[in-house]
Scaffold this motif. Sequence first.
Motif, PDB file in Angstrom:
ATOM      1  N   GLU A 193      56.223 -40.593 -16.319  1.00 42.06           N
ATOM      2  CA  GLU A 193      55.429 -41.254 -15.285  1.00 42.06           C
ATOM      3  C   GLU A 193      54.445 -40.029 -15.006  1.00 42.06           C
ATOM      4  O   GLU A 193      53.149 -40.326 -14.671  1.00 42.06           O
ATOM      5  CB  GLU A 193      56.072 -41.548 -14.018  1.00 42.06           C
ATOM      6  CG  GLU A 193      55.364 -41.972 -12.805  1.00 42.06           C
ATOM      7  CD  GLU A 193      56.183 -42.207 -11.649  1.00 42.06           C
ATOM      8  OE1 GLU A 193      55.612 -42.494 -10.815  1.00 42.06           O
ATOM      9  OE2 GLU A 193      57.313 -42.136 -11.502  1.00 42.06           O
ATOM     10  N   ALA A 194      54.763 -38.979 -14.836  1.00 43.75           N
ATOM     11  CA  ALA A 194      53.911 -37.728 -14.463  1.00 43.75           C
ATOM     12  C   ALA A 194      52.906 -37.614 -15.583  1.00 43.75           C
ATOM     13  O   ALA A 194      51.553 -37.584 -15.213  1.00 43.75           O
ATOM     14  CB  ALA A 194      54.743 -36.616 -14.368  1.00 43.75           C
ATOM     15  N   GLU A 195      53.146 -37.763 -16.692  1.00 41.84           N
ATOM     16  CA  GLU A 195      52.052 -37.570 -17.963  1.00 41.84           C
ATOM     17  C   GLU A 195      51.138 -38.759 -17.630  1.00 41.84           C
ATOM     18  O   GLU A 195      49.844 -38.694 -17.923  1.00 41.84           O
ATOM     19  CB  GLU A 195      52.748 -37.809 -19.281  1.00 41.84           C
ATOM     20  CG  GLU A 195      51.764 -37.433 -20.349  1.00 41.84           C
ATOM     21  CD  GLU A 195      51.120 -36.312 -20.717  1.00 41.84           C
ATOM     22  OE1 GLU A 195      50.095 -36.140 -21.399  1.00 41.84           O
ATOM     23  OE2 GLU A 195      51.634 -35.280 -20.025  1.00 41.84           O
ATOM     24  N   ALA A 196      51.413 -40.033 -17.263  1.00 42.80           N
ATOM     25  CA  ALA A 196      50.697 -41.245 -17.394  1.00 42.80           C
ATOM     26  C   ALA A 196      49.704 -40.929 -16.127  1.00 42.80           C
ATOM     27  O   ALA A 196      48.514 -41.098 -15.948  1.00 42.80           O
ATOM     28  CB  ALA A 196      51.432 -42.351 -17.248  1.00 42.80           C
ATOM     29  N   LEU A 197      50.279 -40.546 -15.012  1.00 42.47           N
ATOM     30  CA  LEU A 197      49.637 -40.432 -13.478  1.00 42.47           C
ATOM     31  C   LEU A 197      48.551 -38.964 -13.706  1.00 42.47           C
ATOM     32  O   LEU A 197      47.517 -39.545 -13.285  1.00 42.47           O
ATOM     33  CB  LEU A 197      50.453 -40.406 -12.480  1.00 42.47           C
ATOM     34  CG  LEU A 197      51.340 -41.339 -12.096  1.00 42.47           C
ATOM     35  CD1 LEU A 197      52.336 -41.183 -11.007  1.00 42.47           C
ATOM     36  CD2 LEU A 197      50.772 -42.769 -11.795  1.00 42.47           C
ATOM     37  N   ALA A 198      49.003 -38.361 -14.563  1.00 39.99           N
ATOM     38  CA  ALA A 198      48.067 -37.077 -14.874  1.00 39.99           C
ATOM     39  C   ALA A 198      46.715 -37.608 -15.667  1.00 39.99           C
ATOM     40  O   ALA A 198      45.729 -37.134 -15.244  1.00 39.99           O
ATOM     41  CB  ALA A 198      48.401 -35.995 -15.654  1.00 39.99           C
ATOM     42  N   HIS A 199      46.923 -38.844 -16.404  1.00 35.93           N
ATOM     43  CA  HIS A 199      45.734 -38.934 -17.113  1.00 35.93           C
ATOM     44  C   HIS A 199      45.078 -40.411 -16.436  1.00 35.93           C
ATOM     45  O   HIS A 199      44.306 -41.026 -16.920  1.00 35.93           O
ATOM     46  CB  HIS A 199      45.913 -39.425 -18.393  1.00 35.93           C
ATOM     47  CG  HIS A 199      46.401 -38.173 -19.305  1.00 35.93           C
ATOM     48  ND1 HIS A 199      45.601 -37.349 -19.520  1.00 35.93           N
ATOM     49  CD2 HIS A 199      47.542 -37.434 -19.446  1.00 35.93           C
ATOM     50  CE1 HIS A 199      46.159 -36.292 -19.986  1.00 35.93           C
ATOM     51  NE2 HIS A 199      47.458 -36.468 -20.210  1.00 35.93           N
ATOM     52  N   GLN A 200      45.825 -40.795 -15.156  1.00 42.22           N
ATOM     53  CA  GLN A 200      45.218 -42.213 -14.808  1.00 42.22           C
ATOM     54  C   GLN A 200      45.472 -43.387 -15.632  1.00 42.22           C
ATOM     55  O   GLN A 200      44.612 -44.324 -15.919  1.00 42.22           O
ATOM     56  CB  GLN A 200      43.758 -42.205 -14.071  1.00 42.22           C
ATOM     57  CG  GLN A 200      43.812 -41.104 -13.014  1.00 42.22           C
ATOM     58  CD  GLN A 200      42.486 -40.981 -12.273  1.00 42.22           C
ATOM     59  OE1 GLN A 200      41.495 -41.521 -12.972  1.00 42.22           O
ATOM     60  NE2 GLN A 200      42.334 -40.546 -11.228  1.00 42.22           N
TER      61      GLN A 200
END
Length: 134
Positions: A20-27
């Motif tokens: 989730e953090a990886e996805a959110l970091a890239h929107q």
Amino acid sequence: MQTKSVLSLEDVKRIAAAAEAEALAHQWPVTIAIVDDGGHLLWLQRLDGAAPVSAHIAPAKAHTAALGRRESRVYEEVINQGRTSFLSAPTIAGMLEGGVPILLQGQCVGAVGVSGVKSNEDAQVAKAGIAALG
């Protein structure tokens, strides 16, 4: 008798949080699915904005990676290279990049499947989640 490692709920939560953090970091609006070594769903998380169909595709990618013990992109490559008969393989439907097996000491203990953005980005999110296991 043999023994094997299995994913704990704590492991699954750690993988999910990192993915989730990886996805959110890239929107990136994605769905994240985590399965056990038999392809059984342990976690499904659809981030805000992820397409509804991604909630079907992500678990299929994870299932394929777990049962095949390899990244789901391998099957996509086989098909794209002309072996279309592979589309008839039983019980696997997620033959697109974005499913990554979780390997521990050479054994598959599960897989992560991600859907929602470009396939290589889906795989990037899945691998970031798996990396959280150390």
